[in-house]
Design a protein around this motif. Structure first.
Motif, PDB file in Angstrom:
ATOM      1  N   HIS A 133      -6.312  40.793   1.525  1.00  8.82           N
ATOM      2  CA  HIS A 133      -5.095  40.789   0.718  1.00  8.82           C
ATOM      3  C   HIS A 133      -5.240  40.006  -0.594  1.00  8.82           C
ATOM      4  O   HIS A 133      -4.305  39.970  -1.388  1.00  8.82           O
ATOM      5  N   GLU A 134      -6.385  39.395  -0.792  1.00 12.82           N
ATOM      6  CA  GLU A 134      -6.683  38.686  -2.046  1.00 12.82           C
ATOM      7  C   GLU A 134      -8.038  39.190  -2.516  1.00 12.82           C
ATOM      8  O   GLU A 134      -9.064  38.559  -2.286  1.00 12.82           O
ATOM      9  N   PRO A 135      -8.073  40.352  -3.176  1.00 14.58           N
ATOM     10  CA  PRO A 135      -9.322  41.088  -3.349  1.00 14.58           C
ATOM     11  C   PRO A 135     -10.317  40.509  -4.350  1.00 14.58           C
ATOM     12  O   PRO A 135     -11.497  40.883  -4.317  1.00 14.58           O
ATOM     13  N   MET A 169      -2.925  23.342  -0.534  1.00 16.87           N
ATOM     14  CA  MET A 169      -3.606  23.859  -1.714  1.00 16.87           C
ATOM     15  C   MET A 169      -2.727  24.908  -2.386  1.00 16.87           C
ATOM     16  O   MET A 169      -2.201  25.807  -1.734  1.00 16.87           O
ATOM     17  N   TRP A 170      -2.577  24.762  -3.688  1.00 19.35           N
ATOM     18  CA  TRP A 170      -1.995  25.817  -4.516  1.00 19.35           C
ATOM     19  C   TRP A 170      -3.125  26.384  -5.350  1.00 19.35           C
ATOM     20  O   TRP A 170      -3.927  25.644  -5.919  1.00 19.35           O
ATOM     21  N   TYR A 171      -3.199  27.675  -5.443  1.00 18.10           N
ATOM     22  CA  TYR A 171      -4.334  28.332  -6.072  1.00 18.10           C
ATOM     23  C   TYR A 171      -3.869  29.676  -6.613  1.00 18.10           C
ATOM     24  O   TYR A 171      -2.701  30.056  -6.466  1.00 18.10           O
ATOM     25  N   ILE A 172      -4.766  30.405  -7.249  1.00 20.28           N
ATOM     26  CA  ILE A 172      -4.422  31.731  -7.747  1.00 20.28           C
ATOM     27  C   ILE A 172      -5.304  32.778  -7.073  1.00 20.28           C
ATOM     28  O   ILE A 172      -6.393  32.474  -6.586  1.00 20.28           O
ATOM     29  N   ILE A 199       0.090  32.733  -8.279  1.00 26.33           N
ATOM     30  CA  ILE A 199      -0.064  31.487  -7.535  1.00 26.33           C
ATOM     31  C   ILE A 199       0.302  31.712  -6.065  1.00 26.33           C
ATOM     32  O   ILE A 199       1.301  32.362  -5.754  1.00 26.33           O
ATOM     33  N   ALA A 200      -0.508  31.137  -5.173  1.00 26.50           N
ATOM     34  CA  ALA A 200      -0.267  31.213  -3.737  1.00 26.50           C
ATOM     35  C   ALA A 200      -0.484  29.827  -3.124  1.00 26.50           C
ATOM     36  O   ALA A 200      -0.799  28.858  -3.818  1.00 26.50           O
ATOM     37  N   HIS A 201      -0.337  29.746  -1.795  1.00 29.39           N
ATOM     38  CA  HIS A 201      -0.361  28.463  -1.084  1.00 29.39           C
ATOM     39  C   HIS A 201      -1.191  28.591   0.187  1.00 29.39           C
ATOM     40  O   HIS A 201      -1.193  29.639   0.837  1.00 29.39           O
ATOM     41  N   ARG A 205      -4.052  30.801   4.803  1.00 26.63           N
ATOM     42  CA  ARG A 205      -3.374  31.244   3.588  1.00 26.63           C
ATOM     43  C   ARG A 205      -2.126  32.066   3.905  1.00 26.63           C
ATOM     44  O   ARG A 205      -2.070  32.763   4.910  1.00 26.63           O
ATOM     45  N   ASP A 206      -1.176  31.982   2.963  1.00 23.62           N
ATOM     46  CA  ASP A 206      -0.016  32.860   3.040  1.00 23.62           C
ATOM     47  C   ASP A 206      -0.303  34.224   2.415  1.00 23.62           C
ATOM     48  O   ASP A 206       0.287  35.231   2.789  1.00 23.62           O
ATOM     49  N   SER A 207      -1.200  34.235   1.410  1.00 22.52           N
ATOM     50  CA  SER A 207      -1.554  35.463   0.672  1.00 22.52           C
ATOM     51  C   SER A 207      -0.326  36.145   0.088  1.00 22.52           C
ATOM     52  O   SER A 207      -0.239  37.373   0.040  1.00 22.52           O
TER      53      SER A 207
END
Length: 318
Positions: free
Chosen positions: A147-149, A166-169, A189-191, A202-204
Motif C-alpha cells: 500500500h506504499e509502493p 514515526m511520521w513519514y511520507i 504524510i503517514a504514521h 504502519r497505518d498506510s
C-alpha cells in the motif's frame, strides 16, 4: 502559534564544506548537547557523471543559536554500498537520543530509470555522542509495501512513554502536466509505531488533509508537545511547476492533535510565512522544531530547497 524570524543563520557558501562546491544545506535537524546544539544537514557533491550525491554533515551552534562553534570536516556516515537503497545519498537525517546512544533515521535514495529516484528509511547508530554513525544494516527498516509502493522517507521519530512514533511520507503516484515533461512525484504524510525503534507497524493512510488538491505533496513532518497538545509542522507544494513558479513552491503547513492519532490541519495557525524579499521570499521548506534553554525554535530552508542555507525562528509565547 506565532514565530519571530531571526534570519538566516547558516550559508554553505561561507564555509569550507568537505564536498566540493555544490553547496546546499538541506533539512537542518538538531541534537541538543550539554554545551552546544548540533545541526545535521545534507549537502551535495557531484559524482563522475556530474550527478548529485547527498552527504550528511553538521554545524555546531551555542545554545542561543547565535554563534557557530564549528563545522564537521567529514560526513557523519559513509555512502551506501553499491545497489543499496542509499547508494546515492541520505536526505534527510533525523536523530533521537536513547540512553547512551543516538539513533538516526535516514532517508536513503537511489536513482531510477523510468522516474528520478526511489527512497526508503534506514537506521544508523552513534556511540560517540552524534559525531559519527554506523548503519544498523545495509537495508532499510521501512521501505515500499503493498500500500506504499515507493518513496518511503522523511522520518521524524518521537518516543512517547514506551512507544516510538514515526511520521513519514510515502509516494502515491507520479504525474505530468505536460506530455514531454518527466513525471513528478506525489507523496503524503503517514504514521507508524514501534516498541523498539526497529520494527514498525504502519497505518498506510494519509494522515494530513490536502489544502491544494489531491496531488498536493506533503513533506518532512516535525512534531512537538507544547501546553498539553501536539503540534506538527511540515511543508507542502504543488506536484508540478514548482521549480519555475514560486507560487507553486513549498510553504509551511500546520496541524494539531490531542493524542498523536487525530490531526486537524489549519495552516492559518502556522504563524510563519514567506518573506516579502530575500532568501526565503519564494519558498519555505523542511521545517524542524526543537527546544533549548526554555525556548522553542524552528529551523527551515528557503529558496531553491536549501541552496542558500537555513534560517531560524523562535516561538513567541507572549
Amino acid at each position: 502559534m506565532k514565530w519571530k524570524k531571526l534570519g538566516k543563520i547558516f550559508d554553505p557558501s561561507e564555509h569550507q564544506l568537505p564536498f566540493g562546491s555544490a553547496g546546499f544545506s538541506q533539512s537542518p535537524q538538531t541534537l541538543v548537547l550539554e554545551d552546544r546544539v548540533r545541526v545535521y544537514f545534507s549537502t551535495r557533491e557531484r559524482d563522475k557523471t556530474g550527478k548529485f550525491i547527498s552527504h550528511v554533515i553538521f554545524v555546531d551552534f551555542d545554545h542561543r543559536m547565535q554563534r557557530i562553534l564549528g563545522v564537521a570536516k567529514e560526513a557523519v556516515i559513509s555512502p551506501g554500498k553499491l545497489g543499496c537503497f542509499d547508494e546515492h545519498g541520505i536526505f534527510p537525517f533525523n536523530v533521537l537520543r536513547t540512553n547512551d546512544k543516538v539513533l538516526a533515521y535516514t532517508t536513503g535514495w537511489s536513482r531510477r530509470v523510468s522516474v528520478s529516484a526511489d527512497a526508503a528509511i534506514g537506521l544508523a547508530i552513534s556511540y560517540d555522542n552524534g559525531t559519527s554513525f554506523v548503519r544498523h544494516g545495509d537495508g532499510p527498516v521501512m521501505a515500499a509495501t503493498l500500500h506504499e509502493p515507493f518513496l518511503v522517507g522523511d522520518a521524524f521519530v518521537l518516543k512517547n512513554s514506551d512507544a516510538y512514533h514515526m511520521w513519514y511520507i510515502f509516494g502515491l503516484r507520479w504525474v505530468s502536466e505536460l506530455m514531454n515533461e518527466p513525471p513528478d512525484r506525489v507523496y503524503k504524510i503517514a504514521h507508524a509505531v514501534s516498541a523498539n525503534g526497529i520494527d514498525w507497524v504502519r497505518d498506510s493512510k494519509q494522515l494530513i488533509t490536502d489544502r491544494l488538491d489531491a496531488d498536493e505533496c506533503q513533506a518532512l513532518p516535525t512534531v512537538i508537545s507544547i501546553d498539553g497538545a501536539y503540534h506538527m509542522y511540515f511543508c507542502y507544494r504543488h506536484a508540478c511547476g514548482f521549480r519555475d513558479d514560486p507560487s507553486r513552491g513549498y510553504r509551511i503547513g500546520y496541524a494539531y492533535s490531542p493524542d498523536l492519532k487525530r490531526w486537524t490541519r489549519d495552516d492559518s495557525l502556522a504563524g510563519i510565512d514567506i518573506s516579502p524579499r530575500g532568501w526565503d521570499s519564494e519558498m519555505q521548506c523542511y521545517p524542524h522544531i526543537f527546544e533549548c534553554g526554555g525556548d522553542v525554535y524552528m529551523l527551515y530552508n528557503g529558496n531553491q530547497f536549501g541552496r542558500y542555507g537555513f534560517g531560524l525562528a523562535i516561538l513567541d509565547r507572549r
